[in-house]
Write an enzyme that holds these catalytic residues in place. Structure first.
Site, short mmCIF file in Angstrom:
data_model
loop_
_atom_site.label_atom_id
_atom_site.label_comp_id
_atom_site.label_asym_id
_atom_site.label_seq_id
_atom_site.Cartn_x
_atom_site.Cartn_y
_atom_site.Cartn_z
N HIS A 14 10.40 4.32 3.07
CA HIS A 14 10.11 3.27 4.06
C HIS A 14 10.85 3.34 5.38
O HIS A 14 10.60 2.49 6.24
CB HIS A 14 10.35 1.90 3.42
CG HIS A 14 9.46 1.65 2.24
ND1 HIS A 14 8.09 1.55 2.35
CD2 HIS A 14 9.74 1.51 0.92
CE1 HIS A 14 7.57 1.35 1.15
NE2 HIS A 14 8.55 1.32 0.27
N LYS A 44 -0.51 8.03 -2.77
CA LYS A 44 -0.09 6.63 -2.77
C LYS A 44 -1.04 5.85 -1.87
O LYS A 44 -1.25 6.24 -0.72
CB LYS A 44 1.37 6.52 -2.29
CG LYS A 44 1.96 5.14 -2.56
CD LYS A 44 3.40 5.00 -2.13
CE LYS A 44 3.86 3.58 -2.48
NZ LYS A 44 4.95 3.10 -1.63
N HIS A 117 13.30 -2.46 -2.26
CA HIS A 117 11.85 -2.55 -2.45
C HIS A 117 11.23 -3.17 -1.20
O HIS A 117 11.76 -4.16 -0.68
CB HIS A 117 11.56 -3.39 -3.70
CG HIS A 117 10.13 -3.75 -3.88
ND1 HIS A 117 9.16 -2.81 -4.19
CD2 HIS A 117 9.48 -4.93 -3.77
CE1 HIS A 117 7.99 -3.43 -4.27
NE2 HIS A 117 8.16 -4.71 -4.02
#
Ligand SMILES: *[C@@H]1O[C@H](CO)[C@@H](O)[C@H](O)[C@H]1NC(C)=O
Length: 122
Positions: A14, A44, A117
């Site tokens: 990320h 993904k 996350h």
């Protein structure tokens, strides 16, 4: 030994700063999704990259965010983002992406004051 494996994974998935490569959003996504290992064993379906220094992303878990629930924190400030979404007909070995850029606040899950996350764009 890596004491923060999920934080490392979060960075790999990320964070891309400064934003790498040139070209359009589609080219950017096709390249980075592959380079970051997000196209195997499956393409993904969606993934967001944050274009900010890791210190600014960490800070969301350390006072620069509004935290709630078990461990979710919403960033106070907006980040430059690119969200890559897989195109129909993609398959491993030939994952094709569309890219969208936004500047928005984000929600992350934190563990030991580190982001682990990516929850969502706010
Ligand atoms: C982020 O927002 C929260 C809630 O409004 C506030 O308490 C905190 O001081 C802010 N942090 C920064 C670094 O601005």
């Amino acid at each position: 030994a890596d004491s923060h494996p999920t934080y490392r994974q979060f960075l790999n998935r990320h964070v891309d700063f400064p934003k790498s490569g040139g070209g359009n959003n589609r080219l950017y996504c096709n390249r980075i999704m592959q380079r970051r290992g997000l196209t195997r064993p499956v393409c993904k379906p969606t993934n967001t990259f944050i274009h900010a220094p890791t210190s600014q992303v960490q800070a969301i878990c350390r006072g620069a965010g509004r935290c709630h629930g078990r461990n979710f924190c919403d960033s106070n400030s907006s980040f430059h983002l690119t969200t890559c979404r897989v195109a129909p007909g993609s398959r491993p070995g030939r994952c094709v992406y569309r890219g969208r850029i936004q500047t928005r606040r984000i929600r992350v899950a934190c563990n030991q004051r580190l982001p682990v996350h990516f929850s969502r764009i706010l």
